[in-house]
Design an enzyme around this catalytic site. Structure first.
Site: not given
Length: 895
Positions: A453, A846
């Protein structure tokens, strides 16, 4: 003169000879003669003669050639007062050869005094030793070929002693030479000549002509014995020149342009009356005599045009005459320097735009897009080396160990006018840390890897990110090896795309990127000219990100991750309020506030990207991520509820509310479209904000092309419900089309063209793409989650075992960087099935997979219309796509 002996000079070019006969170094010398460079004159004994030399037969031609050389140098071979010395280069046709170069041939007892008068006693003695060393190398090779082990060992021992004496040849700052001083030479040159005389033929140090002829004979003999030679090696003989030979002498080296900035100005230095001496101080090349500087520029820029790359040039001025000694490739240079050179060549039509685009490795653009550390500024700083590069770049700032602490420190620094550079240090990051990552200069985490992340968000915002699994935490201290980092300490992160990462304790100096000055923007414009029906979009959550990406060549927004918007400081507690309150009316009030905020967000995005598609992904993250998870966040939310809402809430109630949303596997739990089914009011708020913004811009005559993307779809029914709504007994679900119609009627506006699509991030969705395409106008492949759900591995945790898997070849590379073959198969299958249902289905990818050149080529081949990546990765993807288009065009031409 024998037709196999070829003279060359600045005025004499070798013609009508097969280039193979000259060897690589011989061909280079002749090429420079063709360019009329001030090269040292010389002659080449070509490969048809080099292995058959008879010293007696060749002597006459040899002396004739030396006479021609003397006419250029003004010195004569064997002259006791002003001797010309020679260099013999073994010119093979192999790029790598073990043959030595012989220097200073002609140094004999009759000339050593005269030579010493010009260069000094110690220098002359060293040159004698270099001569001896070179010739002993030849003798050592001959004894090896003759299998004379005893004599070979004796020569090897002598060479080892010579190497010790001459170890500091070259700049004192070369690896291994730091701080070393020359071994004292207490003997004169004649002593060493007598000492080594027994290794050579009689008279070797008595007569210059005999010395060079003996050496040529020995080299030729070595060629005949060496089976590796294959009679394809030539000999090149040229004079030696010295930068300390007389008052108007110097030696230097320079680059054809600045190797960091790429500015077309010579970069280098020269030393007067010194040559490769330890500790010799140089002057800037610009201070050399104007007549020489002009010629050095001509040489440099002619070489750039010829080789189409930056070159390093070595030269010597001897008694006022400039001589080019050598030129070579430059290894250590910046991507910006290469780019500016290539743009310069393209502008002057030296190369075409296609060659320009093909000449830069896409991933090298990372160097231009992010700051780098000035290497001189880290000397003396304590550092730790290692870790996994999450996002390339460099960062300086004070260390803080939580989002709350960093935000508070940032607020205080702004109020006091202090340094606002901070580095966030965490075990791992979550959605609530996005704001701190955005405000920081860099992120240092202990868990995850390239696809963690923190790494993904850092790349989104152009921040440096480093993952250091070895990092241990002790209260407000992080430990990396011998490096102890306390909260508030200044750190410098160095995260290159290539090479090892470093964490420095203290501050270094950064070299900041300048996309315009670097030539990057011009380069992007040229690259886009080669794209046909393929585009690169950006991942952007703010209008600022979108503007940056647009500047970098993005053709729209591929994904706006709306969950990131809610973590802003002025919103997060309102969102938590909406989740925590049981009364629908109270929740509606919080949603109304969020809608206004979201509308402003979308308005900014649409306006920046006017005329281009903007894909808004509706809320994706699990609701649990938005709840307070530490004391600081809990105190903030309790204060918000009491002071802003007038509702008292206890810590126990808050913890109970947080635990109620807890999931054991949230990434496969209540997230994405599943939230919309359970809490439709959240998606209704977001969709209203989208169309409020879109119709407002339409009223301002601005072209808006919204695309609404529904995440985590596993079947067609989910998408059909959210897109078109549904009515059942006593219950109804408001779809996206209903909301658009409501806003349109309210605004009394003409219908706006918009698209509804989905993110394919589950294998079930890929397999069911044909059915899903009935309700979806576009597919966006979310390959981070698709990789996780296909391979069953977590992008945040797989670094714990990936090294073991790599060791046994159980997995190739990083599947979160390079698409796994099975993920590729699912993408191809989904595209094929989707377009069978809807032939005009638009497909894109994406995520950070979209910035990998290998993945870009796959997407093009699989029929996708675009890739979307972080703003700082857009140029990389554009270049990769342009190169793929050029490669395909070349393939078609050959067919």
């Amino acid at each position: 003169m024998d037709t196999r002996i070829h003279f060359f000079s600045q005025r004499d070019v070798i013609k009508n000879v097969s280039p193979e006969f000259l060897g690589i170094r011989g061909r280079q010398a002749n090429e420079f003669a063709e360019l009329k460079f001030p090269i040292l004159p010389g002659f080449i004994i070509d490969s048809t003669l080099a292995s058959k030399i008879d010293p007696g037969t060749i002597k006459k031609d040899f002396l004739t050639a030396l006479g021609r050389i003397s006419a250029f140098t003004g010195k004569h071979f064997g002259d006791p007062d002003n001797p010309m010395l020679l260099k013999v280069v073994i010119s093979s046709n192999l790029a790598i050869t073990n043959y030595p170069v012989l220097h200073n041939l002609g140094l004999t007892k009759p000339v050593i005094k005269g030579f010493s008068n010009w260069v000094g006693r110690d220098f002359a003695v060293r040159e004698v030793l270099f001569l001896i060393r070179g010739v002993l190398k030849i003798e050592e090779r001959i004894k090896e070929l003759e299998a004379d082990i005893k004599l070979q060992k004796e020569i090897s021992d002598q060479l080892a002693m010579l190497d010790q004496v001459l170890c500091i040849r070259g700049p004192s700052n070369e690896p291994g030479n730091e701080g070393k001083k020359p071994v004292p030479l207490n003997k004169n040159a004649e002593f060493y000549m007598d000492f080594y005389a027994g290794f050579f033929q009689k008279g070797f140090f008595e007569n210059a002509e005999e010395q060079i002829l003996i050496c040529l004979g020995e080299i030729s003999s070595m060629f005949r014995m060496d089976n590796q030679n294959d009679n394809d090696t030539a000999l090149m003989i040229s004079p030696m020149v010295y930068g300390n030979y007389g008052k108007d002498s110097c030696s230097g080296a320079y680059f054809s342009r600045n190797v960091v900035t790429g500015e077309k100005i010579l970069q280098g230095s020269f030393s007067r009356q010194k040559i490769n001496e330890s500790g010799s101080s140089g002057q800037s090349i610009e201070k050399i005599a104007p007549v020489h500087y002009k010629e050095l520029k001509r040489i440099a820029w002619t070489l750039e045009d010829k080789f189409k790359e930056i070159r390093q040039i070595l030269f010597t001025v001897e008694n006022g005459k400039l001589w080019l000694l050598e030129q070579r490739l430059v290894d250590k240079k910046s991507a910006q320097a290469d780019l500016k050179l290539l743009l310069d060549l393209a502008r002057r039509k030296v190369i075409g735009n296609a060659e320009l685009i093909k000449s830069i490795e896409p991933l090298r653009l990372n160097e231009i897009l992010h700051p780098v550390i000035d290497s001189l500024s880290v000397k003396g700083l304590k550092y730790w080396k290692g870790g996994i590069a999450g996002a390339p770049g460099a960062a300086i700032g004070r260390a803080y160990f939580s989002t709350g602490a960093l935000l508070e420190a940032h607020r205080a620094a702004r109020q006091k006018g202090e340094d606002t550079r901070f580095i966030l240090i965490l075990e791992s990051s979550f959605a609530e840390d996005v704001k701190a990552i955005e405000l920081s200069t860099g992120v240092l985490t202990a868990e995850g890897g390239y696809s963690a992340h923190a790494s993904v968000v850092a790349r989104q915002y152009g921040k440096a990110s480093l993952v250091a699994p070895e990092m241990k935490f002790k209260r407000k201290t992080a430990v990396l090896g011998d490096l102890r980092i306390n909260e508030g300490d200044y750190l410098t992160l160095q995260v290159p795309f290539y090479g090892e990462c470093n964490v420095y304790l203290g501050t270094a100096k950064l070299i900041e990127p300048d996309p315009k000055k670097s030539g990057l923007l011009d380069f992007i414009g040229i690259a886009k000219g080669f794209l046909n029906n393929f585009h690169v979009r950006c991942n952007a959550d703010t209008s600022r990100d979108a503007a940056l990406a647009l500047n970098f060549g993005a053709d729209g927004v591929g994904v706006c991750r709306t969950e990131h918007m809610f973590f802003q400081e002025d919103r997060i507690n309102i969102f938590r309020e909406m989740l925590f309150l049981p009364d629908p009316k109270d929740r509606a009030g919080a949603l109304a506030k969020l809608q206004v905020m979201q509308m402003k967000d979308f308005y900014g995005l649409f306006k920046v990207m006017a005329g281009k598609e903007v894909t808004i992904r509706l809320l994706d993250s699990p609701l649990y991520e938005f709840m307070p998870h530490n004391d600081e966040e809990m105190k903030s939310f309790i204060y918000h509820m009491q002071k802003i809402k007038g509702k008292k809430i206890s810590r126990a109630e808050l913890i109970a509310g947080v635990e109620a949303l807890h999931e054991f596997n949230p990434m496969l739990g209540h997230r994405g479209c599943r939230i919309a089914v359970s809490f439709p009011e959240i998606y209704i708020m977001q969709v209203k904000a989208i169309f409020e913004a879109a119709y407002k811009l339409c009223s301002e005559k601005i072209d808006v092309q919204p695309e609404i993307m529904v995440p985590v779809i596993m079947n067609a029914s989910e998408l059909k419900l959210i897109a078109f709504g549904k009515k059942i007994e006593g219950k109804s679900y408001t779809g996206i089309v209903d909301i658009e119609e409501e806003i349109r009627k309210k605004k009394k506006a003409k219908p706006l063209e918009y698209q509804i699509g989905t993110m394919i991030e589950l294998p079930a969705a890929a397999l069911g793409a044909g059915e899903i395409a009935k309700y979806s106008r576009f597919f966006s492949f979310g390959t981070n989650d698709l990789t996780q759900t296909t391979l069953g591995i977590s992008r945040d945790d797989f670094t714990a075992f990936i090294s073991d898997y790599t060791l046994f070849d159980l997995i190739i590379g990083n599947p979160f960087s390079t698409l796994d073959p099975r993920v590729k198969e699912l993408i191809s299958l989904a595209v094929e099935r989707g377009r069978l249902t809807r032939p005009d289905l638009v497909c894109g990818l994406c995520g950070e997979h979209g910035a990998n050149p290998i993945n870009v080529r796959f997407c093009m081949d699989a029929g996708l219309n675009y890739v979307s990546c972080s703003p700082y990765s857009v140029p990389i993807a554009l270049l990769a796509a342009a190169q793929a288009e050029l490669e395909k065009a070349e393939t078609r031409q050959k067919a």
